[in-house]
Design a protein around this motif. Structure first.
Motif, PDB file in Angstrom:
ATOM      1  N   VAL A   1       0.863  -1.184   0.000  1.00 56.70           N
ATOM      2  CA  VAL A   1       0.000   0.000   0.000  1.00 56.70           C
ATOM      3  C   VAL A   1       0.897   1.231   0.000  1.00 56.70           C
ATOM      4  CG1 VAL A   1      -1.785   1.278   1.211  1.00 56.70           C
ATOM      5  CG2 VAL A   1      -1.835  -1.216   1.219  1.00 56.70           C
ATOM      6  N   ILE A   2       0.786   2.037  -1.049  1.00 55.58           N
ATOM      7  CA  ILE A   2       1.631   3.227  -1.222  1.00 55.58           C
ATOM      8  C   ILE A   2       0.728   4.445  -1.358  1.00 55.58           C
ATOM      9  CG2 ILE A   2       3.404   4.328  -2.638  1.00 55.58           C
ATOM     10  CD1 ILE A   2       4.334   1.616  -3.508  1.00 55.58           C
ATOM     11  N   GLY A   3       1.112   5.516  -0.700  1.00 61.59           N
ATOM     12  CA  GLY A   3       0.333   6.747  -0.723  1.00 61.59           C
ATOM     13  C   GLY A   3      -0.384   6.946   0.593  1.00 61.59           C
ATOM     14  N   SER A   4       0.054   7.929   1.369  1.00 65.13           N
ATOM     15  CA  SER A   4      -0.528   8.135   2.691  1.00 65.13           C
ATOM     16  C   SER A   4      -1.982   8.572   2.617  1.00 65.13           C
ATOM     17  CB  SER A   4       0.291   9.187   3.455  1.00 65.13           C
ATOM     18  OG  SER A   4       0.307  10.418   2.749  1.00 65.13           O
ATOM     19  N   VAL A   5      -2.391   9.207   1.522  1.00 67.55           N
ATOM     20  CA  VAL A   5      -3.772   9.657   1.378  1.00 67.55           C
ATOM     21  C   VAL A   5      -4.576   8.700   0.504  1.00 67.55           C
ATOM     22  CG1 VAL A   5      -5.268  11.519   0.569  1.00 67.55           C
ATOM     23  CG2 VAL A   5      -3.122  12.056   1.722  1.00 67.55           C
ATOM     24  N   THR A   6      -4.059   8.363  -0.672  1.00 68.15           N
ATOM     25  CA  THR A   6      -4.817   7.512  -1.592  1.00 68.15           C
ATOM     26  C   THR A   6      -4.820   6.053  -1.187  1.00 68.15           C
ATOM     27  OG1 THR A   6      -2.855   7.229  -3.009  1.00 68.15           O
ATOM     28  CG2 THR A   6      -4.344   9.068  -3.523  1.00 68.15           C
ATOM     29  N   GLN A   7      -3.790   5.598  -0.439  1.00 64.33           N
ATOM     30  CA  GLN A   7      -3.723   4.196  -0.006  1.00 64.33           C
ATOM     31  C   GLN A   7      -3.884   3.257  -1.212  1.00 64.33           C
ATOM     32  OE1 GLN A   7      -3.500   2.970   3.632  1.00 64.33           O
ATOM     33  NE2 GLN A   7      -2.472   4.927   3.394  1.00 64.33           N
ATOM     34  N   THR A   8      -3.049   3.456  -2.215  1.00 63.87           N
ATOM     35  CA  THR A   8      -3.136   2.702  -3.456  1.00 63.87           C
ATOM     36  C   THR A   8      -2.444   1.352  -3.326  1.00 63.87           C
ATOM     37  OG1 THR A   8      -3.090   4.798  -4.667  1.00 63.87           O
ATOM     38  CG2 THR A   8      -2.669   2.790  -5.936  1.00 63.87           C
ATOM     39  N   ASP A   9      -3.132   0.307  -3.773  1.00 68.07           N
ATOM     40  CA  ASP A   9      -2.552  -1.038  -3.770  1.00 68.07           C
ATOM     41  C   ASP A   9      -1.615  -1.198  -4.964  1.00 68.07           C
ATOM     42  OD1 ASP A   9      -3.909  -1.920  -1.494  1.00 68.07           O
ATOM     43  OD2 ASP A   9      -5.699  -2.398  -2.657  1.00 68.07           O
TER      44      ASP A   9
ATOM     45  N   ALA B   1       7.090  -7.571 -12.753  1.00 73.12           N
ATOM     46  CA  ALA B   1       5.985  -6.693 -13.152  1.00 73.12           C
ATOM     47  C   ALA B   1       5.478  -5.933 -11.940  1.00 73.12           C
ATOM     48  CB  ALA B   1       4.861  -7.504 -13.785  1.00 73.12           C
ATOM     49  N   ILE B   2       5.125  -4.672 -12.154  1.00 72.05           N
ATOM     50  CA  ILE B   2       4.574  -3.816 -11.098  1.00 72.05           C
ATOM     51  C   ILE B   2       3.199  -3.356 -11.548  1.00 72.05           C
ATOM     52  CG2 ILE B   2       4.901  -1.737  -9.728  1.00 72.05           C
ATOM     53  CD1 ILE B   2       7.884  -1.957 -10.241  1.00 72.05           C
ATOM     54  N   LEU B   3       2.168  -3.785 -10.831  1.00 70.17           N
ATOM     55  CA  LEU B   3       0.788  -3.444 -11.150  1.00 70.17           C
ATOM     56  C   LEU B   3       0.279  -2.419 -10.144  1.00 70.17           C
ATOM     57  CD1 LEU B   3       1.301  -6.534 -12.102  1.00 70.17           C
ATOM     58  CD2 LEU B   3      -1.180  -6.618 -12.316  1.00 70.17           C
ATOM     59  N   VAL B   4      -0.371  -1.391 -10.632  1.00 70.91           N
ATOM     60  CA  VAL B   4      -0.907  -0.324  -9.795  1.00 70.91           C
ATOM     61  C   VAL B   4      -2.422  -0.313  -9.933  1.00 70.91           C
ATOM     62  CG1 VAL B   4      -0.880   2.145  -9.291  1.00 70.91           C
ATOM     63  CG2 VAL B   4       1.200   1.014 -10.091  1.00 70.91           C
ATOM     64  N   ASP B   5      -3.109  -0.333  -8.816  1.00 71.46           N
ATOM     65  CA  ASP B   5      -4.568  -0.291  -8.846  1.00 71.46           C
ATOM     66  C   ASP B   5      -5.037   1.049  -9.399  1.00 71.46           C
ATOM     67  OD1 ASP B   5      -7.154  -1.163  -8.456  1.00 71.46           O
ATOM     68  OD2 ASP B   5      -7.257  -0.431  -6.399  1.00 71.46           O
ATOM     69  N   GLY B   6      -5.954   0.992 -10.378  1.00 76.53           N
ATOM     70  CA  GLY B   6      -6.483   2.208 -10.963  1.00 76.53           C
ATOM     71  C   GLY B   6      -5.953   2.538 -12.333  1.00 76.53           C
ATOM     72  N   THR B   7      -5.049   1.722 -12.888  1.00 72.90           N
ATOM     73  CA  THR B   7      -4.514   1.968 -14.214  1.00 72.90           C
ATOM     74  C   THR B   7      -4.355   0.646 -14.955  1.00 72.90           C
ATOM     75  OG1 THR B   7      -2.617   2.815 -15.482  1.00 72.90           O
ATOM     76  CG2 THR B   7      -2.170   1.935 -13.290  1.00 72.90           C
ATOM     77  N   PRO B   8      -4.628   0.616 -16.264  1.00 74.01           N
ATOM     78  CA  PRO B   8      -4.460  -0.618 -17.033  1.00 74.01           C
ATOM     79  C   PRO B   8      -3.040  -0.853 -17.526  1.00 74.01           C
ATOM     80  CG  PRO B   8      -5.436   1.055 -18.424  1.00 74.01           C
ATOM     81  CD  PRO B   8      -5.283   1.674 -17.051  1.00 74.01           C
ATOM     82  N   PHE B   9      -2.130   0.064 -17.250  1.00 73.48           N
ATOM     83  CA  PHE B   9      -0.764  -0.072 -17.744  1.00 73.48           C
ATOM     84  C   PHE B   9       0.120  -0.655 -16.650  1.00 73.48           C
ATOM     85  CE2 PHE B   9      -2.592   3.065 -20.558  1.00 73.48           C
ATOM     86  CZ  PHE B   9      -2.114   2.662 -21.810  1.00 73.48           C
ATOM     87  N   VAL B  10       0.832  -1.724 -16.998  1.00 71.94           N
ATOM     88  CA  VAL B  10       1.675  -2.457 -16.061  1.00 71.94           C
ATOM     89  C   VAL B  10       3.139  -2.170 -16.390  1.00 71.94           C
ATOM     90  CG1 VAL B  10       2.308  -4.749 -15.224  1.00 71.94           C
ATOM     91  CG2 VAL B  10      -0.071  -4.245 -15.795  1.00 71.94           C
ATOM     92  N   LEU B  11       3.938  -1.947 -15.359  1.00 71.30           N
ATOM     93  CA  LEU B  11       5.364  -1.667 -15.522  1.00 71.30           C
ATOM     94  C   LEU B  11       6.165  -2.954 -15.485  1.00 71.30           C
ATOM     95  CD1 LEU B  11       5.651   1.382 -13.097  1.00 71.30           C
ATOM     96  CD2 LEU B  11       5.324   1.437 -15.565  1.00 71.30           C
ATOM     97  N   ILE B  12       7.247  -2.987 -16.251  1.00 74.47           N
ATOM     98  CA  ILE B  12       8.152  -4.139 -16.298  1.00 74.47           C
ATOM     99  C   ILE B  12       9.579  -3.655 -16.066  1.00 74.47           C
ATOM    100  CG2 ILE B  12       9.293  -5.707 -17.924  1.00 74.47           C
ATOM    101  CD1 ILE B  12       6.956  -7.013 -16.815  1.00 74.47           C
ATOM    102  N   VAL B  13      10.300  -4.345 -15.162  1.00 79.95           N
ATOM    103  CA  VAL B  13      11.711  -4.058 -14.917  1.00 79.95           C
ATOM    104  C   VAL B  13      12.467  -5.390 -14.828  1.00 79.95           C
ATOM    105  CG1 VAL B  13      11.257  -1.908 -13.710  1.00 79.95           C
ATOM    106  CG2 VAL B  13      11.333  -4.009 -12.401  1.00 79.95           C
ATOM    107  N   PRO B  14      13.740  -5.406 -15.200  1.00 77.09           N
ATOM    108  CA  PRO B  14      14.456  -4.327 -15.884  1.00 77.09           C
ATOM    109  C   PRO B  14      14.024  -4.211 -17.338  1.00 77.09           C
ATOM    110  CG  PRO B  14      15.857  -6.253 -15.670  1.00 77.09           C
ATOM    111  CD  PRO B  14      14.592  -6.583 -14.935  1.00 77.09           C
TER     112      PRO B  14
END
Length: 517
Positions: free
Chosen positions: A193-201, A271-284
């Motif tokens: 959970v990241i974001g002190s206000v939004t509490q985004t998963d 892979a890094i998935l963020v709740d609220g967006t359909p775009f997934v990040l990939i590293v490296p």
């Protein structure tokens, strides 16, 4: 100070270092603190009940109107609580929550809550909170109303051959799409959970045994260091955890296609998935990730290799063609054949600007038209951009502001920029085109050479979570060249990228031709 005597302050829960405040034993005090923390918002619904045969046990159901399935709330919670709560349980309050979980509530996901921070997080995630008078422990029953966008065809990435499904804005839907591709218990998912206000998963997905453990630890460490009030899209996280902050090139790959994510996970990436967006990040992320498309692996290897060569050639044309034209027409006339030189000179005879200003005017005009086409409504956007380009280009040539050959060069450059599978790399090339033109206008081909060398040196210095950005070209890895520019047949791709998956570099592939020709 006003409000200093109230039992609970919501401000304390916004600080990431604040200690969680435990729930009150008194039901009324907990409800009052909750209402005060939410500013008495009218979408925070509180339903109080008296249950049991003697009707002495007070229970409160708290939920957010619009986030909870009301039909399930009525059929599952209200009927069960009012019909099965007995007088025997009222005599032993310590066992009340256990009795509710084991005998009353038939919901699959039920969690115990002991502090206000967990209560807020569950409440705003769509759970119904069950509070009992005399008990400082609440229950969170997951009853989220599934009103998310259905799985549809990718909007930002066209599909020629392959699965026609894309991620949505719901985190659990996205993880389920990945699970459908990789049905293996080694597919591990960790949620933060990241974001002190939004509490985004935020979910971190990888395949245990294939991924490099150092990369996973680095990803988790960088995410733990994030202190921000809100995360609304994956770009927030990308800008905070990427290696190089001052670079035009994306060092984290993003996509909305589950098949691309599954393929990257099989290569040993995270892979890094963020709740609220359909775009997934990939590293490296390596430079080859932005030059390849998933359709390359679904088509004939010779066709795919030819298309990859076209893409690389398009990058060169899109980046260097305008600057090369400016350098040739300004400083190096002797490099052109005489008939072509006479033709270009005759076209530019009435143009009042030098070639560098002429190229900059057309490039800026085209970028304006492109952005206008993207921002306008979809029904008229493409028409406006196409008609605007044709009308402005033709009018500029007839008015003698620019030459026809400049319009041709700019149009060819624009067409080549659409060949990139990655929109992020396309943006980088579009911006770099302008300093290349300026250096060509000032120093000719020497300026183009200086810009090219500076670009190559910059790319060699980039890292993506410790992996060289230009891998497998620099450093040169011969085994990985089978899937760099040219694509070898599948039976020859027996090794994963060496610098990405170091724990399990060999694919489990064995193929024998048992049929007759």
């Amino acid at each position: 100070m006003k409000g200093s005597n109230t039992p609970h302050r919501a401000d304390s829960e916004l600080s990431p270092n604040a200690q969680p405040q435990p729930l009150f034993t008194s039901l009324s005090k907990t409800i009052d603190a909750l209402k005060q923390a939410t500013g008495h918002s009218n979408d925070v619904m509180v339903r109080q009940l008296l249950v049991g045969k003697s009707a002495k046990q007070s229970i409160a159901l708290i939920y957010i109107d619009g986030l909870v399935n009301k039909e399930e709330l009525t059929n599952t919670l209200l009927e069960r609580l009012t019909g099965q709560f007995t007088d025997e349980i009222e005599l032993n309050m310590e066992n009340t929550t256990d009795y509710l979980k084991q005998y009353c509530l038939t919901i699959g996901d039920i969690q115990e809550i002991k502090d206000f921070a967990a209560l807020y997080r569950s409440l705003f995630n769509g759970s119904t909170i069950i509070l009992l008078d005399g008990v400082a422990v609440a229950l969170a029953a997951s009853m989220k109303d599934a009103k998310d966008r259905p799985v549809m065809e990718p909007a930002a990435e066209s599909v020629i051959r392959g699965p026609r499904e894309a991620f949505t804005e719901t985190l659990r839907t996205n993880t389920a799409l990945i699970r459908r591709k990789i049905k293996n218990p080694n597919l591990w998912i960790q949620t933060k959970v990241i974001g002190s206000v939004t509490q985004t998963d935020v979910a971190i997905v990888y395949i245990n045994g294939i991924v490099n453990d150092k990369v996973v630890k680095e990803v988790l460490a960088r995410l733990d260091k994030i202190e921000i009030d809100g995360i609304l899209e994956g770009g927030y996280i990308e800008s905070l955890i990427q290696d190089a902050q001052f670079t035009l090139f994306p060092t984290m790959y993003n996509t909305e296609r589950p098949d691309v994510i599954a393929a990257e996970l099989l290569e040993g990436k995270v892979a890094i998935l963020v709740d609220g967006t359909p775009f997934v990040l990939i590293v490296p992320a390596l430079i080859t990730s932005f030059l390849q498309s998933s359709e390359d692996y679904y088509s004939n290897v010779f066709v795919s290799s030819f298309i990859r060569i076209l893409r690389i050639a398009a990058i060169g044309i899109s980046l260097i063609a305008p600057s090369f034209y400016v350098a040739i027409t300004t400083f190096h006339h002797e490099m052109l054949p005489t008939p072509m030189l006479i033709s270009i000179a005759s076209q530019r005879e009435g143009v009042p600007f030098p070639a560098v200003i002429e190229a900059l005017i057309m490039e800026i005009a085209f970028e304006i038209l492109r952005e206008a086409g993207l921002r306008m409504p979809r029904t008229i956007g493409p028409a406006v951009s196409i008609v605007g380009t044709l009308v402005i280009g033709q009018a500029a040539v007839e008015a003698g502001v620019v030459s026809a050959v400049t319009v041709i060069i700019v149009a060819l450059t624009a067409i080549c920029s659409f060949l990139f599978p990655s929109y992020g790399l396309s943006n980088s090339i579009r911006i770099l085109r302008f300093p290349f033109i300026l250096l060509a206008g000032g120093f000719g081909l020497f300026g183009v050479m200086i810009a090219t060398l500076a670009l190559v040196l910059h790319l060699c210095s980039l890292r993506s979570f410790g992996v060289p950005y230009l891998s497998p070209f620099a450093p040169l890895i011969l085994e990985d060249q089978k899937d760099a520019v040219l694509l070898f047949p599948r039976k020859f791709l027996t090794k994963r990228p060496r610098l990405v998956s170091q724990s399990n570099p060999t694919r489990a592939t064995k193929y024998e031709r048992t049929f007759k020709r």
